[in-house]
Design an enzyme around this catalytic site. Structure first.
Site, mmCIF file in Angstrom:
data_model
loop_
_atom_site.group_PDB
_atom_site.id
_atom_site.type_symbol
_atom_site.label_atom_id
_atom_site.label_comp_id
_atom_site.label_asym_id
_atom_site.label_seq_id
_atom_site.Cartn_x
_atom_site.Cartn_y
_atom_site.Cartn_z
ATOM 1 N N HIS A 1 0.825 -1.216 0.000
ATOM 2 C CA HIS A 1 0.000 0.000 0.000
ATOM 3 C C HIS A 1 0.859 1.266 0.000
ATOM 4 C CE1 HIS A 1 0.952 0.996 4.178
ATOM 5 N NE2 HIS A 1 0.867 -0.299 4.429
ATOM 6 N N GLU B 1 -1.725 -6.658 7.668
ATOM 7 C CA GLU B 1 -0.389 -6.433 8.209
ATOM 8 C C GLU B 1 -0.186 -7.255 9.474
ATOM 9 O OE1 GLU B 1 2.631 -6.133 8.185
ATOM 10 O OE2 GLU B 1 2.959 -4.015 7.652
#
EC number: 5.4.2.11
Length: 334
Positions: free
Chosen positions: A85, A188
């Site tokens: 990202h 994550e």
């Protein structure tokens, strides 16, 4: 560094689904509160070395998702794009983010758009993202730049009502869309009690060596958090069960996710050892390209730009796809 053709052992995922250290919760999992600052050693610091560069081990797939024999026999070629990202608000503030759901900064938006330009000539049939907004924003913004101009649509399967309410009833519209599949397994690494803390202040509080160990070791988790090893368990298992079968069927896949979940997947693709993966760094908003063919993953690096000749020289299929885009563009402009 291990190459894509080496046969080094990396991490074994034989007991992925029965790991006692995590259960699903709001963030996708709940870390056992018995974890301490010391290592919670496990047996799978070795990934099973396979005969080919990356081949299927059906014992790792659930029975319902085992790849059919006929799909393995096909010589389909597919593109796999990995994108971390763009910069998030907490990246900018130097805070531990983990599974906290924060959006992109203005710079992060620009990085996502630039990533989209870099892959605008590479085919994409389906997108996988984490369940976190920064990865989903990156995927959506990147696909807006694609020359096919298909609309990315997030699929909602959290309930039957969500599925029904988000249904598309036009076949023509469906053909002009790309499904986006969110998965918490691609989230994550969960940083536990470090989430929201300033990285510099945390180093001053606990000591630089301790914080470095939490951040860069393979099997030592932060307080009530995940180690990279634990993150790899869920991310690679999901990749094997849900993404590899798509590639084997000839579908071109993009994954927009995070530093640690993508490092875990790259560890699997490139057969990196536990020591090699901890030194692997991924920049925000930079796409990585792999070609999947005959059960093997071939790393092709990062496209510098949408017109980079090298990206399309790797395979005849990518060159043909780009030429078709050029031909279609000329027809529209005529």
């Amino acid at each position: 560094m291990a190459t894509a053709t080496s046969h080094q052992s990396v991490v074994s995922f034989a007991s992925l689904r029965s790991s006692p250290s995590s259960t699903i919760s709001q963030c996708g999992f709940k870390i056992d509160s018995s974890l301490s600052f010391t290592s919670k050693k496990t047996n799978f610091c070795k990934i099973k070395a396979m005969a080919s560069s990356v081949s299927y081990d059906n014992t790792l797939l659930s029975p319902s998702k085992t790849i059919p024999d006929n799909s393995q026999k096909k010589s389909n070629e597919a593109a796999l794009i990995l994108i971390r990202h763009g910069e998030s608000l907490w990246n900018e503030k130097n805070l531990f983010t983990g599974c906290v759901d924060v959006p992109l900064t203005e710079k992060g938006v620009e990085e996502a758009i630039e990533a989209g330009k870099r892959i605008s000539n590479i085919p994409v049939d389906v997108i996988f993202t984490s369940s976190l907004i920064r990865a989903q924003m990156t995927a959506m913004l990147a696909m807006i730049q694609h020359r096919r101009k298909k609309v990315p649509i997030i699929l909602h399967d959290e309930s039957e009502q969500a599925k029904t309410w988000s249904q598309v009833f036009s076949d023509e519209t469906k053909n002009q869309s790309i499904p986006v599949i969110p998965a918490w397994q691609l989230n994550e690494r969960m940083y536990g009690e470090l989430q929201g803390l300033n990285k510099q202040e945390t180093a001053e509080r606990y000591g630089k060596e301790q914080v470095h160990e939490w951040r860069r070791s393979y099997d030592i988790p932060p307080p009530k958090g995940e180690s990279l090893e634990m993150c790899a368990e869920r991310a690679v298992a999901y990749f094997q069960d849900n993404i590899e079968p798509k590639l084997a069927a000839g579908k071109n896949v993009m994954i927009a996710a995070h530093g640690n979940s993508l490092r875990s997947i790259i560890m699997y693709l490139d057969k990196l050892t536990c020591q090699e993966v901890i030194s692997l760094e991924l920049s925000t908003g930079i796409p990585l390209l792999y070609i999947f063919k005959e059960g093997k993953f071939m790393k092709r690096g990062s496209p510098v730009g949408p017109t980079e000749a090298g990206v399309y020289a790797y395979t005849k299929r990518l060159a043909q796809y780009r030429q078709k885009l050029e031909d279609d563009s000329e027809v529209l402009c005529a």
